[in-house]
Design a protein around this motif. Sequence first.
Motif, PDB file in Angstrom:
ATOM      1  N   PHE A   1      -1.279   0.869  -9.996  1.00 59.71           N
ATOM      2  CA  PHE A   1       0.033   1.382 -10.133  1.00 59.71           C
ATOM      3  C   PHE A   1       0.781   0.857 -11.197  1.00 59.71           C
ATOM      4  CE2 PHE A   1       4.520   1.961  -8.944  1.00 59.71           C
ATOM      5  CZ  PHE A   1       4.750   3.454  -9.190  1.00 59.71           C
ATOM      6  N   ARG A   2       0.694  -0.397 -11.261  1.00 56.74           N
ATOM      7  CA  ARG A   2       1.591  -1.368 -12.243  1.00 56.74           C
ATOM      8  C   ARG A   2       0.780  -0.825 -13.734  1.00 56.74           C
ATOM      9  NH1 ARG A   2       1.467  -4.350  -8.500  1.00 56.74           N
ATOM     10  NH2 ARG A   2       1.595  -6.386  -8.115  1.00 56.74           N
ATOM     11  N   TYR A   3      -0.488  -0.875 -13.601  1.00 60.15           N
ATOM     12  CA  TYR A   3      -1.105  -0.594 -14.932  1.00 60.15           C
ATOM     13  C   TYR A   3      -0.552   0.938 -15.568  1.00 60.15           C
ATOM     14  CZ  TYR A   3      -5.069   1.087 -18.123  1.00 60.15           C
ATOM     15  OH  TYR A   3      -5.574   1.723 -19.210  1.00 60.15           O
TER      16      TYR A   3
ATOM     17  N   THR B   1      -4.170  10.030  -5.061  1.00 60.94           N
ATOM     18  CA  THR B   1      -2.984   9.142  -5.017  1.00 60.94           C
ATOM     19  C   THR B   1      -3.272   7.716  -5.343  1.00 60.94           C
ATOM     20  OG1 THR B   1      -1.937  10.570  -3.482  1.00 60.94           O
ATOM     21  CG2 THR B   1      -0.999   8.258  -3.359  1.00 60.94           C
ATOM     22  N   PHE B   2      -2.528   6.981  -6.215  1.00 56.02           N
ATOM     23  CA  PHE B   2      -2.797   5.426  -6.324  1.00 56.02           C
ATOM     24  C   PHE B   2      -2.284   4.724  -5.177  1.00 56.02           C
ATOM     25  CE2 PHE B   2      -1.397   6.633 -10.799  1.00 56.02           C
ATOM     26  CZ  PHE B   2      -2.606   6.830 -11.212  1.00 56.02           C
ATOM     27  N   GLN B   3      -3.248   3.903  -4.751  1.00 58.77           N
ATOM     28  CA  GLN B   3      -2.906   3.082  -3.452  1.00 58.77           C
ATOM     29  C   GLN B   3      -2.840   1.566  -3.735  1.00 58.77           C
ATOM     30  OE1 GLN B   3      -5.558   5.345  -0.430  1.00 58.77           O
ATOM     31  NE2 GLN B   3      -3.501   5.200   0.545  1.00 58.77           N
ATOM     32  N   ASP B   4      -3.522   1.262  -5.030  1.00 57.42           N
ATOM     33  CA  ASP B   4      -3.667  -0.006  -5.400  1.00 57.42           C
ATOM     34  C   ASP B   4      -2.371  -0.424  -6.003  1.00 57.42           C
ATOM     35  OD1 ASP B   4      -4.179  -2.154  -7.357  1.00 57.42           O
ATOM     36  OD2 ASP B   4      -6.100  -1.973  -6.324  1.00 57.42           O
ATOM     37  N   SER B   5      -1.586  -1.316  -5.779  1.00 56.45           N
ATOM     38  CA  SER B   5      -0.289  -1.868  -6.450  1.00 56.45           C
ATOM     39  C   SER B   5      -0.768  -2.139  -7.914  1.00 56.45           C
ATOM     40  CB  SER B   5       0.333  -2.678  -5.675  1.00 56.45           C
ATOM     41  OG  SER B   5      -0.306  -3.901  -5.583  1.00 56.45           O
ATOM     42  N   GLN B   6      -1.859  -2.705  -8.313  1.00 60.19           N
ATOM     43  CA  GLN B   6      -2.066  -3.390  -9.519  1.00 60.19           C
ATOM     44  C   GLN B   6      -2.668  -1.981 -10.186  1.00 60.19           C
ATOM     45  OE1 GLN B   6      -5.025  -6.352  -9.545  1.00 60.19           O
ATOM     46  NE2 GLN B   6      -4.958  -6.943 -11.408  1.00 60.19           N
TER      47      GLN B   6
ATOM     48  N   MET C   1       1.016  -1.013   0.032  1.00 53.98           N
ATOM     49  CA  MET C   1      -0.031   0.061   0.013  1.00 53.98           C
ATOM     50  C   MET C   1       1.117   1.210   0.024  1.00 53.98           C
ATOM     51  SD  MET C   1      -3.489   0.221   1.344  1.00 53.98           S
ATOM     52  CE  MET C   1      -4.575   1.531   1.801  1.00 53.98           C
ATOM     53  N   PHE C   2       0.423   2.284  -0.857  1.00 51.39           N
ATOM     54  CA  PHE C   2       1.368   3.553  -0.953  1.00 51.39           C
ATOM     55  C   PHE C   2       0.729   4.519   0.195  1.00 51.39           C
ATOM     56  CE2 PHE C   2       1.294   1.403  -5.154  1.00 51.39           C
ATOM     57  CZ  PHE C   2       2.507   0.992  -5.182  1.00 51.39           C
TER      58      PHE C   2
END
Length: 94
Positions: free
Chosen positions: A16-18, A9-14, A1-2
Amino acid sequence: MFDAYTTNTFQDSQLFRYHLKAIKEDGYAFDDEERMVGIRCVAVPVFRNQEVIGALAIAAPVEQISRKNIKQIATKLDVGSEAITKEIEALEKG
């Protein structure tokens, strides 16, 4: 989690990778008030020997960087990035 700096703010790692994949495909990154409310940022990579060594970016109030003009700004930044890359190559050749 970020860490969340804003509600954007992106908090979802998936997710974020997208977005990292989209950045690689598009050739530029766009910060839509993810770090600071009211501020957007567009950035492009700067290269040395075909490796990313830095970035050229601009940040401004949302009124000055609209979603409509992101690609136009990225294109202008890309021109600057290419000039910097050429200058680095020229300096290395001596």
